[in-house]
Write an enzyme that holds these catalytic residues in place. Structure first.
Site, PDB file in Angstrom:
ATOM      1  N   ARG A 188      31.221  34.127  -5.148  1.00 15.09           N
ATOM      2  CA  ARG A 188      30.918  34.119  -6.595  1.00 15.09           C
ATOM      3  C   ARG A 188      29.726  33.206  -6.838  1.00 15.09           C
ATOM      4  O   ARG A 188      29.853  31.982  -6.833  1.00 15.09           O
ATOM      5  CB  ARG A 188      32.133  33.622  -7.374  1.00 15.09           C
ATOM      6  CG  ARG A 188      31.967  33.568  -8.876  1.00 15.09           C
ATOM      7  CD  ARG A 188      33.296  33.320  -9.538  1.00 15.09           C
ATOM      8  NE  ARG A 188      34.202  34.411  -9.232  1.00 15.09           N
ATOM      9  CZ  ARG A 188      34.283  35.560  -9.904  1.00 15.09           C
ATOM     10  NH1 ARG A 188      33.541  35.735 -10.962  1.00 15.09           N
ATOM     11  NH2 ARG A 188      35.114  36.506  -9.531  1.00 15.09           N
ATOM     12  N   TYR A 193      25.326  16.209  -0.914  1.00 16.22           N
ATOM     13  CA  TYR A 193      24.372  16.242  -2.031  1.00 16.22           C
ATOM     14  C   TYR A 193      22.986  16.550  -1.500  1.00 16.22           C
ATOM     15  O   TYR A 193      22.564  15.961  -0.498  1.00 16.22           O
ATOM     16  CB  TYR A 193      24.347  14.895  -2.766  1.00 16.22           C
ATOM     17  CG  TYR A 193      24.875  15.042  -4.171  1.00 16.22           C
ATOM     18  CD1 TYR A 193      24.209  15.859  -5.085  1.00 16.22           C
ATOM     19  CD2 TYR A 193      26.038  14.406  -4.582  1.00 16.22           C
ATOM     20  CE1 TYR A 193      24.700  16.031  -6.370  1.00 16.22           C
ATOM     21  CE2 TYR A 193      26.532  14.570  -5.864  1.00 16.22           C
ATOM     22  CZ  TYR A 193      25.854  15.389  -6.755  1.00 16.22           C
ATOM     23  OH  TYR A 193      26.343  15.562  -8.011  1.00 16.22           O
ATOM     24  N   THR A 214      24.024  38.524  -9.395  1.00 16.05           N
ATOM     25  CA  THR A 214      25.163  37.803  -8.848  1.00 16.05           C
ATOM     26  C   THR A 214      25.386  38.315  -7.431  1.00 16.05           C
ATOM     27  O   THR A 214      24.791  39.313  -7.013  1.00 16.05           O
ATOM     28  CB  THR A 214      26.437  38.029  -9.688  1.00 16.05           C
ATOM     29  OG1 THR A 214      26.652  39.430  -9.823  1.00 16.05           O
ATOM     30  CG2 THR A 214      26.313  37.388 -11.056  1.00 16.05           C
ATOM     31  N   LYS A 218      29.747  40.995  -6.866  1.00 15.91           N
ATOM     32  CA  LYS A 218      30.222  42.293  -7.383  1.00 15.91           C
ATOM     33  C   LYS A 218      30.064  43.317  -6.264  1.00 15.91           C
ATOM     34  O   LYS A 218      30.831  43.273  -5.300  1.00 15.91           O
ATOM     35  CB  LYS A 218      29.456  42.644  -8.658  1.00 15.91           C
ATOM     36  CG  LYS A 218      29.675  41.608  -9.771  1.00 15.91           C
ATOM     37  CD  LYS A 218      28.971  41.974 -11.043  1.00 15.91           C
ATOM     38  CE  LYS A 218      29.295  41.006 -12.168  1.00 15.91           C
ATOM     39  NZ  LYS A 218      28.339  39.888 -12.277  1.00 15.91           N
ATOM     40  N   ASP A 250      17.974  42.545 -14.197  1.00 17.07           N
ATOM     41  CA  ASP A 250      19.246  41.880 -13.896  1.00 17.07           C
ATOM     42  C   ASP A 250      20.099  42.913 -13.175  1.00 17.07           C
ATOM     43  O   ASP A 250      20.648  43.830 -13.797  1.00 17.07           O
ATOM     44  CB  ASP A 250      19.918  41.412 -15.193  1.00 17.07           C
ATOM     45  CG  ASP A 250      21.274  40.751 -14.920  1.00 17.07           C
ATOM     46  OD1 ASP A 250      21.795  40.903 -13.803  1.00 17.07           O
ATOM     47  OD2 ASP A 250      21.799  40.101 -15.841  1.00 17.07           O
ATOM     48  N   GLU A 298      19.961  17.383  -3.810  1.00 18.48           N
ATOM     49  CA  GLU A 298      19.044  17.711  -4.915  1.00 18.48           C
ATOM     50  C   GLU A 298      17.632  17.929  -4.397  1.00 18.48           C
ATOM     51  O   GLU A 298      17.144  17.164  -3.565  1.00 18.48           O
ATOM     52  CB  GLU A 298      19.047  16.582  -5.952  1.00 18.48           C
ATOM     53  CG  GLU A 298      20.219  16.691  -6.890  1.00 18.48           C
ATOM     54  CD  GLU A 298      20.278  15.548  -7.897  1.00 18.48           C
ATOM     55  OE1 GLU A 298      19.300  14.808  -8.042  1.00 18.48           O
ATOM     56  OE2 GLU A 298      21.336  15.422  -8.535  1.00 18.48           O
TER      57      GLU A 298
HETATM   58  N1  DSN Z   1      29.257  40.425 -15.530  1.00 16.65           N
HETATM   59  C1  DSN Z   1      30.371  40.578 -16.393  1.00 16.65           C
HETATM   60  C2  DSN Z   1      31.174  41.734 -15.957  1.00 16.65           C
HETATM   61  O1  DSN Z   1      30.537  42.722 -15.755  1.00 16.65           O
HETATM   62  O2  DSN Z   1      32.403  41.721 -15.814  1.00 16.65           O
HETATM   63  C3  DSN Z   1      31.089  39.347 -16.620  1.00 16.65           C
HETATM   64  O3  DSN Z   1      30.205  38.394 -17.192  1.00 16.65           O
END
Ligand code: DSN
Length: 385
Positions: free
Chosen positions: A225, A44, A216, A219, A190, A46
């Site tokens: 993830r 933990y 993210t 990808k 984004d 925080e």
């Molecule tokens: N980001 C999305 C996608 O492109 O599959 C899922 O939320």
């Protein structure tokens, strides 16, 4: 326990034996898996390095700081970076919480046009907390910068979002920033889908233009993830406190370790070469579909994905039918709405195809062209209404 490990093995077998074309998926390295599965899940922590609410944080402090520095290197930036977000939507909601008040206006791309749920879909908390306006696409399926400008003037948003989940062309962050700043708005980029391309220099960077950048890491970045938030230094305190204690408790230190490994991998020449192949493969596959008479939205691609629109070429065929038929032949992709969509999101008139995952598995242009032909055969065998 046996049941869980049996299911994991079955999923591993599925991943080993299917052709993975979901544009948001990829395959991580053994080192990423090792870090994510480490003892750091027990800790933990925080707070932030040097300002924690728990003892025993000397190792995780060093780890989080290292992770932050590596991500600044990946994007060659001096923007502040927070490595604690748990997912893309968590990062986006944190960004809004840092910069906006409930009821403020956000200008974004509609989900049906290629945007994302967390860009203000009415049934998402993002759509319930903020007033959402949308810009659109032009007749060819490109982001209509004229519409961005008109809507910015008309709706006077506090935040404009440049970013998409199903868009295959270069995003002009510089122009987005100019429009945002001329209209008193902040710009959020984004880059969840294209972050690997930005890191490898295969897509223009939003750094230096956008006020806040979310991504993210799983990808095209091919990592764990999870997610990251970058912002201009002047917003650092707001972003950090919006995340903790605003939107989260203890950070997932095992994931932060895996994000640090992801960053180390993204800094290698091998990663840059990989991203170049991803884009080449995507272009080659899209061109082959066009050659076979399919309609590729915008007529091609600049990144790791493209959309097939069946509306005119195969009017009786839905994205759902194609997804299901391919699934049963070990090819995985997702149905996707297309610009001007008339069908429901559960049916759709198109599919989204991405090349990041199978490029990781070693596929080259010829392999993707062969897969395009296999998909065409399967579509040709579908019953017509
Ligand atoms: N980001 C999305 C996608 O492109 O599959 C899922 O939320």
């Amino acid at each position: 326990m046996d049941k869980v490990f049996e299911l994991i093995q079955r999923e591993q077998n599925r991943q080993n034996s299917t052709i993975e074309l979901i544009a948001s998926e990829n395959f991580v390295s053994e080192n990423v898996l090792k870090a994510a599965g480490s003892c750091l899940t027990n800790k933990y922590a925080e707070g932030y390095p040097g300002r924690r609410y728990y003892g025993g944080c000397e190792v995780v402090d060093e780890l989080e700081e290292y992770c932050r520095q590596k991500w600044q290197q990946v994007f060659a930036t001096d923007y502040h970076v927070n490595v604690q977000p748990l997912s893309g939507t968590h990062a986006n909601m944190t960004a809004y919480a840092a910069l906006l008040r409930p009821g403020d206006t956000i200008l974004s791309l509609d989900l049906q046009m290629g945007g994302h749920i967390s860009h203000g879909l009415p049934i998402s908390m993002t759509g319930r907390l903020y007033n959402i306006e949308h810009y659109g696409l032009d007749g060819r399926g490109y982001i209509d910068m004229g519409s961005v400008e008109d809507m910015a003037k008309k709706t006077q948003p506090k935040l404009i979002i440049a970013g998409a989940s199903a868009y295959s062309r270069i995003i002009d962050f510089e122009r987005f920033a100019r429009i945002a700043h001329e209209n008193g708005a902040l710009l959020m980029a984004d880059i969840a889908h294209i972050a690997g391309l930005v890191a490898a220099g295969e897509h223009p960077s939003p750094f230096g233009h956008a006020d806040i950048i979310t991504t993210t890491t799983h990808k095209t970045l091919r990592g764990i993830r999870s997610a990251l938030i970058f912002c201009k230094q002047e917003y650092a305190r707001k972003v950090d406190s919006a995340l903790f204690p605003g939107m989260a408790g203890g950070p997932h230190m095992h994931t932060i370790a895996a994000k640090a490994v992801t960053a180390e991998e993204a800094l290698t020449p091998e990663f840059r070469a990989y991203i170049r192949r991803v884009v080449e493969n995507s272009r080659a596959m899209a061109a082959e579909f066009t050659r076979m008479g399919y309609e590729v939205v915008t007529g091609g691609t600049d990144n790791h994905m493209f959309l097939l629109d069946f509306t005119r070429t195969h009017p009786t065929i839905t994205g759902q039918m194609v997804q299901q038929a391919l699934d049963s032949r070990a090819i995985t992709l997702n149905k996707n709405s297309v610009p001007g969509e008339k069908r429901s999101p559960m049916q759709t008139s198109g599919v989204r195809i991405g090349t990041a995952a199978m490029t990781t598995k070693g596929f080259g242009k010829d392999d993707f062209i062969a897969v395009a032909h296999r998909i065409d055969e399967i579509i040709a065998s579908l019953p017509r209404e």
